[in-house]
Design an enzyme around this catalytic site. Structure first.
Site, short mmCIF file in Angstrom:
data_model
loop_
_atom_site.label_atom_id
_atom_site.label_comp_id
_atom_site.label_asym_id
_atom_site.label_seq_id
_atom_site.Cartn_x
_atom_site.Cartn_y
_atom_site.Cartn_z
N TYR A 32 4.16 -13.22 13.87
CA TYR A 32 5.57 -12.75 13.55
C TYR A 32 6.54 -13.82 13.05
O TYR A 32 7.58 -13.35 12.62
CB TYR A 32 6.28 -12.17 15.01
CG TYR A 32 6.29 -10.58 14.97
CD1 TYR A 32 5.67 -9.80 14.33
CD2 TYR A 32 6.93 -9.88 16.14
CE1 TYR A 32 5.43 -8.51 14.34
CE2 TYR A 32 6.97 -8.46 16.17
CZ TYR A 32 6.42 -7.79 15.23
OH TYR A 32 6.24 -6.62 15.53
N LYS A 75 -7.79 -15.71 22.27
CA LYS A 75 -9.06 -15.72 21.35
C LYS A 75 -9.05 -17.41 21.36
O LYS A 75 -9.58 -18.03 20.33
CB LYS A 75 -8.87 -15.36 20.04
CG LYS A 75 -10.08 -15.29 19.20
CD LYS A 75 -10.78 -14.59 19.63
CE LYS A 75 -12.34 -14.33 18.63
NZ LYS A 75 -13.38 -13.97 19.32
N ASP A 122 -11.73 -9.85 22.02
CA ASP A 122 -12.66 -8.98 21.52
C ASP A 122 -13.42 -8.32 22.46
O ASP A 122 -13.68 -7.21 22.70
CB ASP A 122 -13.85 -9.85 20.38
CG ASP A 122 -14.18 -11.00 20.91
OD1 ASP A 122 -13.20 -11.82 21.22
OD2 ASP A 122 -15.34 -11.29 21.03
N ASP A 145 -0.49 -6.91 19.41
CA ASP A 145 -0.64 -5.60 18.59
C ASP A 145 -1.96 -4.55 18.46
O ASP A 145 -1.63 -3.43 18.65
CB ASP A 145 -0.41 -6.10 17.19
CG ASP A 145 0.19 -5.27 16.07
OD1 ASP A 145 0.82 -4.16 16.20
OD2 ASP A 145 0.20 -5.42 14.93
#
Ligand code: NAP
Length: 419
Positions: A158, A228, A282, A306
């Protein structure tokens, strides 16, 4: 405060007592700003406004709506998409609700919504994700979903620092990275796009703090940080590390870092405490499908938030249903997850439930739990009666297809009969 093109209605201002604790002083007749928004905003916002007003009156209060403008309707009045009046009024009246905004092409913003969130420093996007009985879902057990996602709203992607392939800037960044930062030959030759992904200690800690506070306040069992960090150690990995730091340094025994006992206890944390754990993003996208009921509150950097919040939203019936809110220190703006769906604009067709349930979050934030419950029960009853808008109607057997305004009428009738 005086405003150029909007009027301040009767009613009293809501005041922030303690921004850290989201503690408010709310009169029985507060002024609440509302932005109808673009496209289907003109359909869903008035519908939600009527329903929320009815719930307030049914519980002995009155909302004095202050109509504000952003997007296309603002351009007509102010010649700008995001007028100072709108930002100032939200700062002054502190709790607001908005419909979707279309991002105008070539307006100098990536997104008007992002600009609004940044200007008001609404750093947390909260989405309670739960199944409303009767809403069709693509999964076999939609009721297992009862999560609240906390997505960081001001940094990560963002921030919007990106360099255009072929530009002089991107070549300077490439040279800086490969030569000065000593990553020789790490980028393939030829055109390249480069983005910068900042994740700060400050931004992470205030987001994770909001998630833990929420979990403690709402008697939730766990807060899971989704990152991640196995690949992006110094951005996403740091997000998890700083999250654990906040938990350990600021919450003492109220927060337990994940341990094996937690599973033995069947996922229940001791009363008055939450478990803080983390998952790789994931894996998390699988876990919300395969082990849905084990997750509770999720705290995520912007991009993971998101993806994960949309995937979670799909499990409970999708965009017509999914509510949300953007929260900063003291400021609160409820908004549905969906966009302005221009092809349906003004047709009195789409589902107002997402905007109505966003209003429910707003009522909870005001401390009007009874009105919030009434809204939920009235929506649930309307959907259970199979008198629904096109998006739900096309997925169920039988039932009656209603316009946006007709669905709102049914919800209001339910409120009257339940109050
Ligand atoms: P969208 O407006 O969310 O619409 C995509 C599809 O979702 C619609 O065609 C419709 O699907 C379904 N849908 C959305 N809202 C619905 C509702 N209330 N009831 C029933 N179905 C609903 O996404 P978009 O077309 O990608 O975006 C349009 C504009 O909105 C863009 O300018 C985008 O930037 C903006 N946007 C704004 C916000 C915001 O203000 N927070 C958020 C997202 C996007 P079917 O046609 O299949 O029925």
């Amino acid at each position: 405060m005086s405003y150029d093109h909007v009027e301040v209605p009767e009613g009293g201002p809501i005041e922030v007592i303690d921004p850290d604790a989201d503690e408010l002083d709310v009169p029985d007749e507060p002024i609440v700003p509302i932005i109808h928004g673009d496209g289907i905003g003109q359909d869903v916002a008035p519908a939600a406004q009527r329903v929320l007003g009815a719930a307030a009156e049914a519980t002995g209060r009155k909302i004095h709506w202050m109509r504000l403008y952003a997007g296309e309707s603002a351009r007509e009045r102010y010649d700008t998409n995001l007028p100072a009046d709108t930002l100032e009024a939200i700062r002054e009246f502190v709790v607001a609700i908005k419909g979707p905004l279309t991002t105008p092409v070539g307006a100098g913003y990536r997104s008007l919504n992002v600009a609004l969130r940044k200007r008001l420093d609404l750093y947390t996007n909260i989405r309670p994700t739960y199944h409303v009985e009767g809403v069709p879902s693509p999964v076999t057990d939609p009721d297992a979903m009862d999560m609240v996602t906390f997505r960081e709203n001001t940094e990560d992607v963002y921030v919007g620092i990106e360099f255009d392939p072929g530009s002089e800037e991107v070549e300077r960044v490439r040279e800086f990275v490969e030569e000065e930062m000593d990553y020789p030959d790490s980028i393939h030759d030829g055109p390249v796009g480069i983005g910068i992904k900042p994740i700060t200690e400050f931004g992470t800690k205030r987001l994770v703090r909001k998630a833990i506070d929420y979990a403690l306040e709402h008697d939730r069992d766990s807060v899971t940080m989704v990152h991640k960090g196995n690949i992006m150690k110094y951005t996403e990995g740091a997000f998890a590390d700083w999250g654990y730091e906040v938990a350990a340094e600021e919450y003492g025994e109220n927060v337990i870092a994940e341990d094996t006992l937690w599973e033995e206890r069947g996922g229940d944390s001791p009363a008055g405490s939450v478990v803080v754990n983390d998952r790789i993003a994931d894996n998390m996208l699988q876990q919300i499908l395969t082990r849905t009921s084990e997750y509770d509150v999720l705290a995520m950097p912007n991009l993971n938030g998101d993806y994960v919040s949309d995937a979670a939203g799909a499990q409970i019936g999708g965009l017509g249903i999914a509510p949300g809110a953007n929260v900063g220190d003291g400021l609160f703006v409820a908004e549905p997850v969906h966009g302005s769906a221009p092809k349906y604009a003004g047709q009195d067709k789409v589902n107002p439930t997402a905007m109505i349930l966003s209003g429910r979050i707003m009522l909870e934030h005001l401390g009007w739990g009874d009105a919030a419950d009434l809204v939920y029960d009235a929506v649930e009853e309307a959907i259970a009666s199979k008198r629904v808008t096109y998006d739900i109607h096309r997925q169920i057997e039988g039932g009656e297809k209603l316009a946006t305004s007709e669905f709102a009428d049914i919800v209001m009738k339910n409120i009257e009969s339940m109050a």
